[in-house]
Enzyme design. Structure first.
Site, short mmCIF file in Angstrom:
data_model
loop_
_atom_site.label_atom_id
_atom_site.label_comp_id
_atom_site.label_asym_id
_atom_site.label_seq_id
_atom_site.Cartn_x
_atom_site.Cartn_y
_atom_site.Cartn_z
N ALA A 102 -6.46 6.26 9.96
CA ALA A 102 -5.21 6.12 9.08
C ALA A 102 -5.69 5.58 7.63
CB ALA A 102 -4.04 5.43 9.48
N GLY A 120 -6.84 0.01 2.50
CA GLY A 120 -7.89 0.74 3.10
C GLY A 120 -7.64 1.58 4.13
N LEU A 121 -8.50 1.63 5.13
CA LEU A 121 -8.60 2.61 6.29
C LEU A 121 -8.69 1.95 7.78
CD1 LEU A 121 -11.69 2.90 7.80
CD2 LEU A 121 -12.17 3.91 5.53
N ALA A 122 -8.11 2.56 8.71
CA ALA A 122 -8.17 2.01 10.06
C ALA A 122 -8.62 3.04 10.87
CB ALA A 122 -6.87 1.55 10.50
N CYS A 128 2.45 7.16 10.88
CA CYS A 128 2.52 7.61 9.44
C CYS A 128 3.74 8.43 9.14
CB CYS A 128 1.05 8.42 9.25
SG CYS A 128 -0.32 7.22 9.46
N ASP A 146 3.03 5.54 4.93
CA ASP A 146 4.31 5.24 5.78
C ASP A 146 3.92 4.05 6.73
OD1 ASP A 146 6.58 5.34 7.74
OD2 ASP A 146 6.84 7.16 6.35
N THR A 162 2.04 2.23 10.15
CA THR A 162 0.79 2.25 11.02
C THR A 162 0.83 0.95 12.04
OG1 THR A 162 -1.25 3.17 11.30
CG2 THR A 162 -0.84 1.35 9.52
N ARG A 181 0.86 -1.20 -0.04
CA ARG A 181 0.14 0.09 -0.20
C ARG A 181 0.87 1.35 0.14
NH1 ARG A 181 1.09 2.11 4.81
NH2 ARG A 181 1.11 1.16 6.48
N GLY A 182 0.32 2.42 -0.20
CA GLY A 182 0.89 3.57 0.07
C GLY A 182 1.06 4.08 1.42
#
Length: 222
Positions: free
Chosen positions: A153, A166-168, A184, A84, A86, A81-82
């Site tokens: 994130a 995706g997201l967290a 991040c 940094d 997490t 993924r893109g």
């Protein structure tokens, strides 16, 4: 097109990564040969404690070595993924959409905006004001104050308009996990959760249901 939102409960990071990759590769191959995508997916999951590094992550943003992390029961994963570095852990709602952006007439930036908007709308249902921060993806609290803090994130991969990762969103997350890293890549900003902001434990299933509804709304599945 059908949107299948799946609640995976608590699952190891490796298992969900394998599931994502299998579906992602299948969808990408369908696009390559011109076959229509008939079903999209969103997986909701909680992970046991794990640290992930995106493809451009700096190793120095992980503050402990791998051996020290393993002693704490935390595994380290380098992924495609893109973004940094997490942390994922219990009490955090992770969403993995596998979507066809071409079908939705979305570019990658539009898609990132949609993910952020999904979280902002979800937080608003609980009386929490989520915001965007210029130059930083994700959803933040207290933008423009001395206490800017991240509550969600983001990190995505996209190929042939197909998405993964995706997201967290930190719901009831133990924020001590973020002390293992520079979240991040930031050293001057904090991290927060819905429970921290509201001073109470949050109904996790309610957050999932509301987020699922907001995804359907923004992806025009309603």
């Amino acid at each position: 097109m059908i949107l299948d939102i799946k609640d995976e409960g608590i699952k190891d990071y490796d298992i969900m990564l394998a599931t994502q990759r299998e579906i992602f590769e299948r969808m990408v191959q369908q696009k390559k040969v011109g076959l229509p995508i008939e079903k999209e997916y969103i997986f909701f999951v909680e992970h046991p404690s794990v640290i992930t590094l995106g493809k451009h992550a700096k190793e120095t943003n992980v503050l402990f070595n791998e051996e020290e992390l393993l002693k704490k029961g935390i595994t380290l994963h380098h992924i495609e993924r893109g973004g940094d570095v997490t942390y994922h852990g219990p009490g955090q709602l992770v969403a993995y959409p596998l979507l066809d952006l071409e079908f939705h007439h979305l570019g990658v930036k539009d898609y990132v905006d949609l993910l952020e908007e999904t979280v902002i709308l979800t937080l608003a249902d609980f009386g929490v004001k989520g915001e965007r921060l210029a130059g930083a993806s994700g959803v933040w609290i207290g933008v423009g104050t001395e206490r800017e803090r991240k509550i969600c994130a983001l990190g995505v991969k996209c190929s042939r308009y197909i998405t993964m990762h995706g997201l967290a969103l930190n719901v009831n997350t133990d924020l001590n996990g973020f002390r293992l890293i520079n979240p991040c890549g930031f050293v001057d900003k904090g991290v927060t959760s819905m429970a921290e902001e509201l001073g109470k434990s949050i109904d996790f299933n309610q957050v999932k249901n509301i987020m699922g509804r907001n995804f359907r709304k923004l992806l025009k599945y309603e």
